[in-house]
Design a protein around this motif. Structure first.
Motif, mmCIF file in Angstrom:
data_model
loop_
_atom_site.group_PDB
_atom_site.id
_atom_site.type_symbol
_atom_site.label_atom_id
_atom_site.label_comp_id
_atom_site.label_asym_id
_atom_site.label_seq_id
_atom_site.Cartn_x
_atom_site.Cartn_y
_atom_site.Cartn_z
ATOM 1 N N SER A 1 -44.039 -5.568 -12.422
ATOM 2 C CA SER A 1 -42.870 -5.791 -13.272
ATOM 3 C C SER A 1 -41.907 -6.781 -12.616
ATOM 4 O O SER A 1 -41.410 -7.701 -13.264
ATOM 5 C CB SER A 1 -42.163 -4.466 -13.550
ATOM 6 O OG SER A 1 -41.004 -4.674 -14.305
ATOM 7 N N PHE B 1 -43.385 -10.331 -12.763
ATOM 8 C CA PHE B 1 -43.315 -10.893 -14.108
ATOM 9 C C PHE B 1 -41.880 -11.206 -14.530
ATOM 10 O O PHE B 1 -41.664 -12.088 -15.344
ATOM 11 C CB PHE B 1 -43.972 -9.957 -15.122
ATOM 12 C CG PHE B 1 -45.489 -9.993 -15.092
ATOM 13 C CD1 PHE B 1 -46.192 -10.802 -14.229
ATOM 14 C CD2 PHE B 1 -46.211 -9.189 -15.954
ATOM 15 C CE1 PHE B 1 -47.583 -10.836 -14.223
ATOM 16 C CE2 PHE B 1 -47.599 -9.211 -15.962
ATOM 17 C CZ PHE B 1 -48.296 -10.039 -15.090
ATOM 18 N N THR C 1 -52.531 -3.447 -19.809
ATOM 19 C CA THR C 1 -51.106 -3.315 -19.527
ATOM 20 C C THR C 1 -50.811 -3.769 -18.096
ATOM 21 O O THR C 1 -51.714 -3.942 -17.274
ATOM 22 C CB THR C 1 -50.662 -1.854 -19.661
ATOM 23 O OG1 THR C 1 -51.346 -1.081 -18.662
ATOM 24 C CG2 THR C 1 -50.949 -1.304 -21.057
ATOM 25 N N GLN C 2 -49.527 -3.917 -17.820
ATOM 26 C CA GLN C 2 -49.102 -4.235 -16.460
ATOM 27 C C GLN C 2 -49.480 -3.095 -15.516
ATOM 28 O O GLN C 2 -49.849 -3.339 -14.368
ATOM 29 C CB GLN C 2 -47.597 -4.480 -16.410
ATOM 30 C CG GLN C 2 -47.163 -5.762 -17.064
ATOM 31 C CD GLN C 2 -45.672 -5.999 -16.957
ATOM 32 O OE1 GLN C 2 -44.984 -5.397 -16.134
ATOM 33 N NE2 GLN C 2 -45.150 -6.884 -17.786
ATOM 34 N N LYS D 1 -50.225 -12.920 -17.877
ATOM 35 C CA LYS D 1 -49.663 -12.157 -19.001
ATOM 36 C C LYS D 1 -50.482 -12.388 -20.267
ATOM 37 O O LYS D 1 -50.786 -11.445 -21.011
ATOM 38 C CB LYS D 1 -48.210 -12.572 -19.265
ATOM 39 C CG LYS D 1 -47.210 -12.046 -18.295
ATOM 40 C CD LYS D 1 -45.817 -12.532 -18.701
ATOM 41 C CE LYS D 1 -44.789 -12.274 -17.648
ATOM 42 N NZ LYS D 1 -43.456 -12.783 -18.030
#
Length: 109
Positions: free
Chosen positions: A37, A40, A21-22, A12
């Motif tokens: 997502s 994380f 970005t993710q 992250k």
């Protein structure tokens, strides 16, 4: 903190530092953005295959991704190399890694 949690925090941080970005990470890893997502957010378990891809993308070693500020430089780090070609092998390795982590936690106590 567990090494998988450290790994996710470090990834992250790397994403933020490099303004990615993710969704970008998911694309680079060849997985759905929802998986990133879920990883994380702690809803899915970080698998060795995910860690391997994250090391390739970030250019960091497994040890670097798994480290934290509390981790001492002289702590023992194990790195397994190679490729597993079966689902049974992948499950076996995931279980082995979990067992090693639990064993290490017992030794510390």
């Amino acid at each position: 903190m567990r090494s998988d949690e450290n790994t996710l925090l470090n990834v992250k941080g790397w994403l933020a530092e490099n303004q990615y970005t993710q969704a970008w990470l998911a694309n680079q890893m060849g997985v759905a953005p929802s998986l990133i997502s879920q990883l994380f957010n702690g809803e899915r378990k970080l698998q060795p295959v995910h860690i391997a891809k994250m090391t390739e993308i970030t250019g960091k070693t497994i040890a670097e991704l798994a480290s934290s500020e509390e981790t001492k430089a002289d702590e023992l780090v194990y790195s397994l190399r190679g490729k597993i070609s079966t689902e049974d092998g992948e499950r076996g390795l995931a279980q082995l890694l979990l067992d090693v982590e639990h064993f290490a936690q017992l030794i510390v106590k």
